[in-house]
Design a protein around this motif. Sequence first.
Motif, mmCIF file in Angstrom:
data_model
loop_
_atom_site.group_PDB
_atom_site.id
_atom_site.type_symbol
_atom_site.label_atom_id
_atom_site.label_comp_id
_atom_site.label_asym_id
_atom_site.label_seq_id
_atom_site.Cartn_x
_atom_site.Cartn_y
_atom_site.Cartn_z
ATOM 1 N N PRO A 128 6.844 -14.612 5.381
ATOM 2 C CA PRO A 128 7.035 -13.821 3.726
ATOM 3 C C PRO A 128 7.297 -12.482 4.347
ATOM 4 C CG PRO A 128 4.367 -14.349 4.555
ATOM 5 C CD PRO A 128 5.409 -15.104 5.228
ATOM 6 N N PHE B 264 6.609 -9.918 2.576
ATOM 7 C CA PHE B 264 5.265 -8.540 2.612
ATOM 8 C C PHE B 264 3.544 -9.177 2.390
ATOM 9 C CE2 PHE B 264 8.615 -6.906 -0.817
ATOM 10 C CZ PHE B 264 9.011 -6.079 -0.475
ATOM 11 N N THR B 265 3.296 -8.594 3.093
ATOM 12 C CA THR B 265 1.846 -9.028 3.352
ATOM 13 C C THR B 265 1.058 -8.693 1.494
ATOM 14 O OG1 THR B 265 0.836 -6.530 2.845
ATOM 15 C CG2 THR B 265 1.850 -7.793 5.771
ATOM 16 N N ASP B 266 -0.126 -9.844 1.151
ATOM 17 C CA ASP B 266 -1.047 -9.822 0.260
ATOM 18 C C ASP B 266 -0.662 -8.270 0.123
ATOM 19 O OD1 ASP B 266 -1.285 -12.284 0.327
ATOM 20 O OD2 ASP B 266 -2.651 -12.222 1.305
ATOM 21 N N GLU C 205 0.762 -5.631 0.147
ATOM 22 C CA GLU C 205 2.028 -5.162 -0.073
ATOM 23 C C GLU C 205 2.552 -5.653 -1.446
ATOM 24 O OE1 GLU C 205 4.295 -3.863 4.194
ATOM 25 O OE2 GLU C 205 3.485 -5.919 3.196
ATOM 26 N N ARG C 206 2.178 -6.919 -1.415
ATOM 27 C CA ARG C 206 2.339 -7.736 -3.046
ATOM 28 C C ARG C 206 1.786 -7.271 -4.013
ATOM 29 N NH1 ARG C 206 3.425 -12.411 -0.082
ATOM 30 N NH2 ARG C 206 1.580 -12.363 -0.050
ATOM 31 N N LEU D 118 3.309 -3.531 -4.922
ATOM 32 C CA LEU D 118 4.265 -3.880 -5.461
ATOM 33 C C LEU D 118 3.979 -4.514 -7.218
ATOM 34 C CD1 LEU D 118 6.461 -5.297 -2.675
ATOM 35 C CD2 LEU D 118 6.468 -3.089 -4.331
ATOM 36 N N ALA D 119 3.611 -5.586 -7.675
ATOM 37 C CA ALA D 119 2.680 -5.393 -8.677
ATOM 38 C C ALA D 119 2.007 -4.365 -9.753
ATOM 39 C CB ALA D 119 1.396 -6.399 -8.676
ATOM 40 N N ARG E 34 13.155 -7.436 -6.198
ATOM 41 C CA ARG E 34 13.735 -9.027 -5.792
ATOM 42 C C ARG E 34 15.177 -8.487 -4.319
ATOM 43 N NH1 ARG E 34 13.289 -10.552 -11.062
ATOM 44 N NH2 ARG E 34 15.131 -10.508 -11.240
ATOM 45 N N THR F 68 14.019 -7.660 -1.044
ATOM 46 C CA THR F 68 12.658 -8.802 -0.084
ATOM 47 C C THR F 68 13.908 -9.368 0.172
ATOM 48 O OG1 THR F 68 11.583 -8.408 -2.467
ATOM 49 C CG2 THR F 68 11.245 -10.372 -0.577
#
Length: 65
Positions: A15, A17-19, A21-22, A25-26, A45, A48
């Motif tokens: 992935p 991004f790590t959890d 980081e996600r 971002l969210a 996107r 990424t």
Amino acid sequence: MTTAAPSTALATIQPAFTDAERLALAGFLAGYRGLTREAYALDLRQFTGWCRARLPSCEYASQQG
């Protein structure tokens, strides 16, 4: 002419991004609505995709933080 034999090997994808980081971002995207949110989502996107294409350098950068 050579022929390629079919392979059953699976390629693993790390992935971008790590959890954590996600989640960040969210949370960032949650602060925006409409076209601004869509534009930022597109930017993320594209980033990424860029990062996946250069995974070794991005992976190194994420480990430094």
